[in-house]
Scaffold this motif. Structure first.
Motif, PDB file in Angstrom:
ATOM      1  N   MET A   1       0.886  -1.162   0.043  1.00 17.79           N
ATOM      2  CA  MET A   1      -0.071  -0.018  -0.054  1.00 17.79           C
ATOM      3  C   MET A   1       0.992   1.252   0.041  1.00 17.79           C
ATOM      4  N   ILE A   2       1.627   1.429   1.104  1.00 19.56           N
ATOM      5  CA  ILE A   2       2.517   2.355   1.185  1.00 19.56           C
ATOM      6  C   ILE A   2       3.235   2.710   0.160  1.00 19.56           C
ATOM      7  N   ILE A   3       3.826   1.938  -0.499  1.00 25.04           N
ATOM      8  CA  ILE A   3       4.968   1.836  -1.681  1.00 25.04           C
ATOM      9  C   ILE A   3       4.207   2.437  -2.774  1.00 25.04           C
ATOM     10  N   GLY A   4       2.771   2.045  -2.919  1.00 21.11           N
ATOM     11  CA  GLY A   4       2.079   2.730  -3.897  1.00 21.11           C
ATOM     12  C   GLY A   4       2.080   4.141  -4.022  1.00 21.11           C
ATOM     13  N   TYR A   5       1.705   4.674  -2.966  1.00 20.72           N
ATOM     14  CA  TYR A   5       1.414   5.985  -2.491  1.00 20.72           C
ATOM     15  C   TYR A   5       2.752   6.679  -2.838  1.00 20.72           C
ATOM     16  N   ILE A   6       3.819   6.182  -2.315  1.00 24.89           N
ATOM     17  CA  ILE A   6       5.050   6.823  -2.630  1.00 24.89           C
ATOM     18  C   ILE A   6       5.399   6.860  -4.182  1.00 24.89           C
ATOM     19  N   GLY A   7       5.042   5.686  -4.651  1.00 20.13           N
ATOM     20  CA  GLY A   7       5.493   5.850  -6.061  1.00 20.13           C
ATOM     21  C   GLY A   7       4.540   6.730  -6.820  1.00 20.13           C
ATOM     22  N   ALA A   8       3.307   6.832  -6.242  1.00 16.71           N
ATOM     23  CA  ALA A   8       2.271   7.811  -7.329  1.00 16.71           C
ATOM     24  C   ALA A   8       2.751   9.006  -7.081  1.00 16.71           C
ATOM     25  N   PHE A   9       3.075   9.439  -5.793  1.00 12.56           N
ATOM     26  CA  PHE A   9       3.394  10.957  -5.543  1.00 12.56           C
ATOM     27  C   PHE A   9       4.727  11.173  -6.176  1.00 12.56           C
ATOM     28  N   GLY A  10       5.694  10.219  -6.202  1.00 14.60           N
ATOM     29  CA  GLY A  10       6.902  10.304  -6.747  1.00 14.60           C
ATOM     30  C   GLY A  10       7.174  10.690  -8.332  1.00 14.60           C
ATOM     31  N   LEU A  11       5.908  10.005  -9.195  1.00  8.49           N
ATOM     32  CA  LEU A  11       5.821  10.031 -10.386  1.00  8.49           C
ATOM     33  C   LEU A  11       4.936  11.563 -10.589  1.00  8.49           C
ATOM     34  N   ILE A  12       4.232  11.827  -9.445  1.00 10.95           N
ATOM     35  CA  ILE A  12       3.423  13.333  -9.980  1.00 10.95           C
ATOM     36  C   ILE A  12       4.559  14.383  -9.895  1.00 10.95           C
ATOM     37  N   ILE A  13       5.522  14.251  -8.785  1.00 12.87           N
ATOM     38  CA  ILE A  13       6.589  15.184  -8.696  1.00 12.87           C
ATOM     39  C   ILE A  13       7.629  15.321  -9.689  1.00 12.87           C
ATOM     40  N   ILE A  14       7.891  14.066 -10.430  1.00 15.42           N
ATOM     41  CA  ILE A  14       8.683  14.002 -11.279  1.00 15.42           C
ATOM     42  C   ILE A  14       8.181  14.718 -12.449  1.00 15.42           C
ATOM     43  N   GLY A  15       6.914  14.219 -12.854  1.00 17.68           N
ATOM     44  CA  GLY A  15       5.967  14.874 -13.954  1.00 17.68           C
ATOM     45  C   GLY A  15       6.043  16.416 -13.706  1.00 17.68           C
ATOM     46  N   LEU A  16       5.808  16.823 -12.741  1.00 18.91           N
ATOM     47  CA  LEU A  16       5.718  18.364 -12.567  1.00 18.91           C
ATOM     48  C   LEU A  16       7.307  18.921 -12.664  1.00 18.91           C
ATOM     49  N   ALA A  17       8.147  18.216 -12.228  1.00 25.99           N
ATOM     50  CA  ALA A  17       9.612  18.882 -12.383  1.00 25.99           C
ATOM     51  C   ALA A  17       9.864  18.694 -13.907  1.00 25.99           C
ATOM     52  N   ILE A  18       9.459  17.705 -14.546  1.00 25.98           N
ATOM     53  CA  ILE A  18       9.814  17.872 -16.020  1.00 25.98           C
ATOM     54  C   ILE A  18       9.238  19.007 -16.797  1.00 25.98           C
ATOM     55  N   LEU A  19       7.987  19.244 -16.580  1.00 32.01           N
ATOM     56  CA  LEU A  19       7.380  20.390 -16.761  1.00 32.01           C
ATOM     57  C   LEU A  19       7.977  21.885 -16.572  1.00 32.01           C
ATOM     58  N   ILE A  20       8.652  21.861 -15.365  1.00 34.21           N
ATOM     59  CA  ILE A  20       9.166  23.074 -14.936  1.00 34.21           C
ATOM     60  C   ILE A  20      10.665  23.410 -15.596  1.00 34.21           C
ATOM     61  N   TYR A  21      11.236  22.233 -15.654  1.00 34.31           N
ATOM     62  CA  TYR A  21      12.746  22.343 -16.081  1.00 34.31           C
ATOM     63  C   TYR A  21      13.041  22.211 -17.653  1.00 34.31           C
ATOM     64  N   LYS A  22      12.143  21.414 -18.306  1.00 34.58           N
ATOM     65  CA  LYS A  22      12.470  21.093 -19.323  1.00 34.58           C
ATOM     66  C   LYS A  22      12.002  21.766 -20.434  1.00 34.58           C
TER      67      LYS A  22
END
Lengths: 114, 648
Positions: A1-22
């Motif tokens: 369970m918890i690893i799913g949430y970590i992965g989900a929010f990790g992906l969301i943050i990575i996505g936003l970071a790509i949108l900001i930096y690339k």
């Protein structure tokens, strides 16, 4: 369970970071894709139950099985379709941007500013 | 009879979407049939909503229909609920009336464009999704409709694909809009995790019994920022100017006048009905300050624009600020204040739709005839397009809040609410913003309609009849809403406030002795007297005096030395090219009869506040990445604020 949430929010943050930096527009579209995947994972994780099975009643089911929540799966399906159409529309727009501006770097496509 | 009412909202939503599909399979040769079907579909939606007036506004019912007949199982809602209350119906009316007018307007306006057959399909999808968004009681359905709406709007923004700005505006809209939608989806998913339901009533009844925890606060922040993107709240306001400027005007009208209302609707739903935050003063302060920031930044940015449609788009941002301020004040526990401000907010919401649609249609009329919206190029269209000029000034006076037009009443109510609020200083800011609104509207009127006639305008005509009709209807709405405030407040806005606050007996009092009927009579008398004076006293007004006859001009006499000095100064000024306009005010008045440029008109204000304007101008850099950063930064700030105030 918890690893799913970590992965989900990790992906969301990575996505936003790509949108900001690339600056490359294709990469920005991929960033949107990563963001979408993160959200899909989040919704699936919300509906997950430990050792749950697919929520299908069969003739020999005893009514004691643990089902995972089916609603988030339906939501994810909708969300995937929407994500696909975002990507398609964005890619079409990037082709047009290239035609008009000769570049797909977002910091050069800024005639509308101020 | 009840079944008959229940099915109406479904028909209202499904008719445009069905006709959109039909249109896309009809042969392209039958273009007239397609246009007729499109107008017909929007009219059918409007009729559906008109039928719903009786049960909802007059009898005070709520109508709900469960898709596929999936209702409750053990008091848990299973299916998707189509639900209409007074708030939904009000926004639905705004959407429906505007889309009828827009479809009539685009009959002629879009006739010179390519691919007009696809235009109506996407347009009807947009209408249908907006109606679906407001007429639903299900959070996920709201998200899906919002996405259809965003896609249709992006496609229509990029419709004139041969123009660079359509493509650029559409791309920025896509990126920022998708992030907003993603935040809304995350918020919805987190609420589902907490309550195991997607039905708004069910969620709110569960959340009502609970304290805030981390997950609900994250969800609230996500939903707030997501809807802030949709309703252009600063600093998530960066896409509308680009998109509204680039879209065809019949679509800009929908995007700016109507789609912003769906964002505000979502915000009101989330604040009042999902989370039940009425009386939560920390959230109220947040929304109030956010709204104030929105209206100030919007109007300051509008003042430095030199494109007609872009300027109007920034005014939308600013006017949405007024509505948000009203909503924020409505969250305070103090009941008279809350009712008063919400009345002002809803009144301004209706009014904004009316006058902003009207102004965009005027911009469209100018664009249709002259092919440009650049204020520095446009000049002296008043003689050739007097009808458009009159319509524009009705819209401009309404947006600036001049009596007896509609903007005055709603702004008056909002000022009144602000005066009674804990931070009355907001009233002063709102008044200044209103003044600046008038200033920039005068700038537009002066640049477009007054001044010497431009060369391209020698043989232009007034716009065709099918473009005049929507403008006349909208201006009539502007005036009527300003003249009958008591009717609007008691018959339309009280039911809406009762529906979102779940209480009866809303009552507000106007401060002051303003009576619209007397003002109208006064205005008419003054206008009549003025007309009589003009016709009797001086028949020479309006006569063109040729330059040779103008002998009374006094020339100042310079010595050679002075002339040389002046020319040296000019040369120096030319050398610092980038700051030229800011150093020496030439005002375009190098010789008699030259047009005063739009940029030079408020030189006196811009010079001392140059740093502020420059800072804002540079911040709106036009780079999509920066705008994403602003949205994410807003989310971070809101999240921190909400966690600190609601958890600790």
């Amino acid at each position: 369970m918890i690893i799913g949430y970590i992965g989900a929010f990790g992906l969301i943050i990575i996505g936003l970071a790509i949108l900001i930096y690339k600056k490359n527009m294709i990469k920005m579209i991929l960033g949107l894709g990563v963001l979408d995947s993160g959200i899909n994972l989040l919704i699936i994780t919300i509906g997950y139950k430990v050792s749950g099975i697919a929520p299908i009643f069969t003739m020999d089911s005893k009514g004691v099985e643990v089902f995972v929540d089916p609603i988030p799966q339906a939501l994810t399906l909708t969300s995937i379709v929407i994500g696909a159409s975002v990507t398609a529309l964005a890619a079409a727009l990037v082709i047009k941007v290239k035609e008009h501006y000769g570049t797909i770097e977002s910091d050069k496509v800024r005639r509308l500013n101020g | 009879m009840t079944n008959y009412y229940n099915i109406i909202p479904v028909i209202t939503i499904l008719t445009p979407i069905f006709v959109a599909l039909v249109i896309s399979i009809i042969s392209n040769k039958m273009l007239k049939l397609k246009k007729a079907l499109a107008v017909l579909a929007t009219v059918i939606s409007l009729i559906g909503l008109i039928i719903l007036i009786n049960p909802i506004f007059i009898q005070g019912q709520t109508i709900s229909y469960w898709m596929g007949g999936w209702e409750f199982i053990k008091e848990v809602p299973i299916g998707i609920e189509i639900k209409v209350d007074a708030l939904s119906l009000l926004i639905g009316f705004i959407i429906s009336i505007s889309s009828v007018l827009s479809s009539i307007y685009s009959l002629k306006y879009m006739s010179k464009d390519k691919g007009i057959d696809k235009y109506y399909s996407i347009f009807l999808l947009l209408v249908s999704s907006m109606l679906g968004f407001v007429l639903t009681g299900d959070l996920f359905n709201m998200y899906v409709m919002l996405e259809i709406m965003t896609f249709a709007a992006i496609s229509l923004t990029a419709f004139r694909k041969d123009v660079y700005k359509s493509i650029e505006g559409a791309f920025k809209y896509l990126i920022i809009g998708s992030i907003g939608s993603s935040f809304i989806l995350i918020g919805t998913a987190l609420l589902y995790q907490q309550t195991a339901s997607l039905n708004i009533d069910k969620i709110s009844s569960i959340l009502w019994q609970r304290e805030f925890n981390g997950v609900t606060i994250l969800s609230l922040a996500m939903l707030l920022v997501g809807y802030a993107v949709k309703s252009f709240m600063v600093p998530c306001h960066t896409w509308p100017p680009d998109a509204h400027m680039a879209a065809p005007s019949s679509i800009s009208m929908i995007l700016s006048g109507v789609m912003s209302k769906t964002g505000v609707y979502g915000l009101i739903r989330v604040l009042f009905l999902v989370f039940g935050l009425l009386g939560n003063s920390s959230v109220a302060y947040l929304i109030l300050i956010w709204g104030t920031l929105t209206m100030v930044v919007g109007v300051v940015m509008a003042l430095i624009q030199n494109d007609f449609k872009r300027l109007l788009a920034f005014h939308s941002v600013s006017q949405i600020g007024y509505i948000i301020v009203g909503v924020g004040l409505g969250l305070f526990i103090n009941n008279p204040l809350s009712d008063l401000s919400l009345t002002g907010a809803f009144y301004h919401l209706i009014n904004h739709a009316a006058f902003k649609c009207l102004l965009f249609l005027c911009a469209g009329a100018v664009l249709y005839r002259v092919r440009t919206t650049n204020l520095n190029k446009l000049s002296g269209l008043g003689k050739k397009m007097p009808f458009t000029m009159v319509m524009f000034f009705i819209g401009a006076f309404s947006i600036s809040g001049l009596p007896p037009f509609n903007g005055f009443i709603s702004k008056w109510l909002i000022y009144q609410g602000e005066m009674e609020s804990p931070i009355p200083i907001v009233t002063v800011i709102a008044l200044v913003v209103s003044t600046l609104t008038l200033a920039s509207m005068i700038k537009v009127g002066h640049s477009v309609f007054f001044g010497p006639e431009m060369n391209e305008a020698k043989d232009i005509k007034e716009v065709p009849l099918s473009m005049k009709i929507p403008m006349v209807i909208l201006s009539a709405i502007c005036i009527i809403l300003g003249v009958i405030p008591n009717f609007v407040v008691t018959k339309i806005i009280y039911p809406v406030i009762e529906s979102i606050k779940h209480m009866h007996g809303v009552e507000i009092h106007f401060a002051g002795i303003y009576d619209p009927q007397i003002i109208v009579i006064l205005v008419l008398i003054v206008a009549g007297l003025f007309a009589i004076l003009l016709s009797v006293k001086n028949r020479h007004i309006g006569e063109v005096v040729s330059k040779e006859d103008n002998r009374l001009v006094e020339f100042e006499v310079y010595t050679d030395r002075e002339v040389q000095k002046i020319s040296e100064e000019r040369e120096y000024a030319m050398r610092v090219e980038e700051n030229y306009r800011n150093k020496f005010f030439i005002g375009g008045e190098d010789y008699d009869g030259e047009k005063l440029m739009a940029d030079d008109l408020y030189w006196g204000i811009k010079k001392p506040l140059k740093k502020v304007f420059d800072f804002l101008h540079k911040s709106h850099s036009g780079v999509a990445n920066d705008y994403v950063l602003w949205v994410v930064g807003t989310l971070a700030i809101i999240l921190v604020y909400l966690s600190v105030t609601l958890l600790l």
